[in-house]
Design a protein around this motif. Structure first.
Motif, PDB file in Angstrom:
ATOM      1  N   LEU B 392       0.744  -1.421   0.111  1.00 57.48           N
ATOM      2  CA  LEU B 392      -0.107   0.001   0.177  1.00 57.48           C
ATOM      3  C   LEU B 392       0.822   1.288   0.041  1.00 57.48           C
ATOM      4  N   VAL B 396       3.107   5.549  -1.938  1.00 58.24           N
ATOM      5  CA  VAL B 396       3.200   6.865  -1.125  1.00 58.24           C
ATOM      6  C   VAL B 396       4.500   7.333  -0.824  1.00 58.24           C
ATOM      7  N   LEU B 451      -1.739   3.336  -6.350  1.00 57.47           N
ATOM      8  CA  LEU B 451      -2.264   3.522  -4.880  1.00 57.47           C
ATOM      9  C   LEU B 451      -3.795   3.422  -5.021  1.00 57.47           C
ATOM     10  N   LYS B 455      -3.845  -0.815  -5.265  1.00 56.31           N
ATOM     11  CA  LYS B 455      -3.626  -1.315  -3.938  1.00 56.31           C
ATOM     12  C   LYS B 455      -4.725  -1.158  -2.960  1.00 56.31           C
ATOM     13  N   MET B 524      -3.054  10.158  -2.759  1.00 62.25           N
ATOM     14  CA  MET B 524      -1.701   9.879  -2.292  1.00 62.25           C
ATOM     15  C   MET B 524      -1.199  10.787  -1.270  1.00 62.25           C
TER      16      MET B 524
END
Lengths: 600, 600
Positions: B392, B396, B451, B455, B524
């Protein structure tokens, strides 16, 4: 490989519907700015910069300027010829006074042209650009003899002009100036000292360069109150206007910079150079601010100008480059991939570029109108209102214009992916060039302090109250129309955040001025959101009206409405976060002792 | 003129109190990471990079790399000798498997060292850094013969390694790859094609370079499903390990870039070069992601590393430079001016630098711990949890780490005023170097799509739910203590914004996936705020506990508390604006037809 097309259609839309040029035909000088004349200036001026200056932009970056052993400086290939053509075609004289050979057009018209020149070649545009500040100071503060001796050649561009403020030990804090001016017997002064970061300080474009120099006279207070302004020609000018002996001022070196390589940034050595006082002794700071305010608006325009070119190229690249597929499935199944335009985040970056460049264009031109009205409006009340508004918004146009210019240039580079990082594609130059505008003519932090520390409180807050009233009035009108009501409502919310932040400063600034300083940059950006939001409101209102009347290009007006909506939905929400940061105050900002900043 | 001190004290604090290294001594390999060993690695590794690599940073930028007529590439003066010392001292082998000559330390320890190396010289750090990705792919996917043949020399640093993905027509969209791999009779393949942007593709630091190359085999689908991974040595390796003939791969040119001049970025030409399949045919994308995920975390670390050096120098400059006076009156009346530290906006920029660098350090090291636990934790549940969290947070750490790295470097340059724009001061190099990290190994827009598009939804949202639970649990605990309650409450509000944005995606993404794409980058950054906020919560909790216990350096712990408060009051408020931008959706983002983006 980069390309540039002057956005003439948008400039004309802004001049007509945001600035409202037709409404000011009664203002002295504005009568000459007929729609036909303005169109001719934009079209022909745009063609000149696109054909002559833009092709030199990458060359200028690659070659930079060269200083020779004798102190002379050579500009990049092609600059000298292009400058000659610039002077011959009179593009530098648009808004200069007729008395000195100018065309006396409104400042707002020459500002529109200057945007194009910056977009085409920022480093080149700085040569005549810096002269404008020097001209402005001489027009206001110079003696008739000084004006007659220097201004016609400066206005025509035959001679260059510079502003000499910074020294190694002093940038923002001009009280620390060490350059000395000692009176000679003949009324002139002998100037001695070192100035740094002097843009266009020495070059091969003109036969003479007229330096305006801050220095201290003997016995003057060792603070900013002791500063005087002097005019120091590179080559002495005889009474008959011919050039005489070389003055004792020379370029000691040129700086190696991150960008704007095509402009010569010089260390200037004054070794008893002969200069003459401009205006009164020890009133140099006031004269300096005449140059500085003009320069700050010009620097805000640099943010816009660079952003525009970078944005245009990102649009072209996004149209040409095929990579990946639309999220909902192939947009062009017959192609091996869709264009970058299908990707929402690419669109997001481009829409931010469009919303800010068009918004800043409106703000810069509307600001330029205030400069005109400040000096030329018939009614005293109109002059004062314009002076209040442009005084308030000059730091905002400079600070927000250049912060956004850097951000838009960075995002435009980002659209190119890896190619954006490679020099030959030209995008990284825009980022490097844009960066200086956040720093010089007062860093953006200094702009923010000028806004919250000086402009907010001046005359009992008259300017900010006038600004609030102006925005609120236009919001109220726009709320009455269903097509603009949502934008108006969102702008009203942002205005409310700004008003609350202003109240917070008033309530907390007295007990601790750091509470105001700590929120200064956030407040500058909050003001920029509201001011640019007002510009989008005007554009949306105009688009709605024109469409209802069946006038104008429908697709262009549709785009204005979509972009206004984007500004409302995706940019204005920043206002709330800015207010909350401001209300965080100075405590956490100032609490840490300097020695505890490093964790090592 | 720039300086750099490895922030060992802060790294140790993070390893002990945020990562919680002592709690993992039961994890295989962690037993070797005793406090003494870790301290020695940080102290001695930090000294090595500060003394050997940092002095080459500006030289590398000025000289860049040179390609010669024979295709060979020379690195800047001093790089070769420094690289020899780097290999001899074994700094590259910290966390590599013992079976291939590594020291088998936890990844989190080598990550701490890598931050220092990047801070000291990012362009240099990329030479061994890129080899790490190639090593990771061979460790997981290579055959025993391939591992034996290449890995010991790659781990030791005797040979370099590269990742060859990008081609002129394809960056993000690897389905467009044209490089062909045709089977030879002996089980090898003949590789033909052109790769671009190959970092460390050719250089003079090592005798051999092991290229990992994506290519398509005959008949493979013309999409990303048809990609295979090959190992292609620059120089053929004989069965006895000696070097044989030169392979048919060569550097066609090197790119002229905005920054990281010290690293050679090559166009690589494969002209029937001999390569061997790594893993299964047409499973190249999975192997590529092994390299890519390691590389993305490394790039996030680059954001931190550059920001740290830039920040440190801004602190030094602010301490030395005197300009202006404190708003409430002179702080040092005996001096002609106060230091920059008295100015709230300078403090604001420095505090943002401190809050983000220390917060990102904690996040990068905590992320590195998850990489260790994903592979080494004893319980399956712990391995899964770690894999979920790092899956995850990898985009980021890469996206937010590098966006903030650029922002902090830019602000650090801003603190220098005009001097920040001049090359010799070194600050503008940090901005230019930091810029690439937002672009390569998947642009930050691509990270954001990874993301929100992959994810978030994987395994029914298991990872994001685990993340929410982790943050909420620590918030609840911290709210019970008065000294951390305010931070916990503000973090809870930011978490609430993230949860609301997540719900908005779930409610709107099905009907139009562009609604998710249009908010991806905002999401994000929202996730980055919450994740970094969690790190600050842990640091604040630890500081409170240590002070109560009378342990640790009180001034250091005070600084942690002040900086945590700054993060809470002046950075976390951004969460609300990000949520509102997300909830603006895709309509205004996607409404404008591509041909209407240009207003010209």
């Amino acid at each position: 490989m980069p390309q540039y097309t002057p956005p003439v259609r948008d400039t004309r839309f802004v001049l007509e519907h945001v600035v409202g040029l037709p409404a000011y035909s009664n203002v002295p000088g504005f009568g000459a700015a007929t729609p036909d004349t303005v169109e001719a200036v934009l079209e022909e001026g745009g063609r000149f910069v696109a054909e002559v200056l833009f092709p030199l932009n990458q060359i200028g970056d690659e070659q930079g300027c060269t200083r020779h052993a004798d102190g002379s400086v050579t500009t990049p290939d092609g600059f000298k010829d292009a400058y000659r053509r610039f002077v011959e075609s009179g593009w530098g004289t648009l808004s200069a006074p007729e008395a000195f050979g100018g065309q006396a057009m409104p400042h707002v018209v020459s500002t529109a042209f200057q945007e194009y020149m910056i977009s085409a070649n920022m480093a080149f545009a700085m040569y005549p650009g810096l002269a404008h500040g020097a001209i402005a100071a001489l027009v206001v503060k110079g003696s008739p003899e000084q004006q007659e001796k220097y201004l016609p050649q400066m206005v025509s561009g035959e001679w260059g002009g510079t502003m000499n403020l910074t020294e190694p030990q002093c940038g923002t804090d001009l009280g620390l100036i060490r350059t000395r001016a000692v009176p000679n017997d003949d009324g002139s002064y002998a100037i001695t000292g070192t100035k740094i970061f002097i843009s266009a300080g020495e070059h091969d474009l003109t036969d003479n360069i007229i330096h305006l120099v801050l220095a201290k006279t003997p016995g003057a207070p060792d603070s900013s109150k002791g500063i005087s302004l002097f005019v120091v020609p590179k080559v002495m000018v005889n009474d008959d206007g011919t050039l005489g002996a070389r003055n004792a001022v020379s370029c000691g070196s040129i700086e190696h910079k991150m960008g704007i390589h095509g402009n010569s940034t010089c260390v200037m050595n004054y070794d008893g150079a002969t200069g003459w006082l401009v205006g009164e002794e020890m009133k140099g700071l006031a004269a300096m601010f005449i140059m500085m305010n003009a320069a700050r608006l010009g620097v805000g325009l640099q943010g816009l100008g660079i952003a525009e070119t970078a944005y245009q190229n990102a649009v072209h690249y996004a149209r040409d480059r095929r990579q990946g597929r639309a999220l909902a499935g192939p947009a062009e199944p017959d192609e091996k991939a869709d264009t970058l335009f299908v990707h929402p985040d690419v669109r997001r970056m481009l829409m931010e570029g469009k919303a800010w460049t068009e918004g800043l264009r409106a703000l810069c031109l509307w600001g330029a109108l205030q400069v005109d009205l400040e000096h030329r409006a018939v009614d005293e009340a109109d002059r004062q209102m314009a002076a209040d508004l442009i005084g308030l918004l000059t730091p905002v146009i400079k600070g927000v214009g250049t912060d956004k210019g850097y951000e838009i240039a960075t995002n435009a580079q980002q659209v190119y992916g890896g190619h954006g990082y490679i020099r030959e594609w030209g995008m990284e130059q825009y980022v490097r060039d844009a960066r200086i505008a956040q720093i010089y003519e007062g860093t953006n932090g200094v702009q923010a302090m000028d806004l919250v520390g000086r402009k907010l409180a001046q005359n009992g807050g008259r300017a900010i109250q006038a600004f609030f009233k102006l925005v609120a009035t236009e919001i109220a009108a726009a709320k009455a129309d269903a097509t603009t009501a949502d934008l108006a409502t969102r702008l009203e919310r942002a205005l409310g955040e700004q008003q609350a932040a202003t109240m917070w400063f008033m309530a907390n600034g007295m007990k601790n001025p750091d509470h105001v300083g700590a929120g200064a940059v956030s407040y500058m950006h909050l003001t920029g959101l509201v001011a640019t939001g007002l510009m989008w409101l005007r554009m949306a209102v105009a688009a709605t009206r024109l469409k209802a009347d069946g006038e104008g290009d429908a697709a262009f007006l549709d785009a204005k409405q979509v972009t206004a909506r984007f500004f409302a939905e995706r940019i204005l929400p920043e206002a709330g976060a800015l207010r909350r940061k401001i209300e965080g105050g100075a405590d956490a900002v100032m609490a840490l002792p300097p020695e505890m900043f490093l964790a090592a």
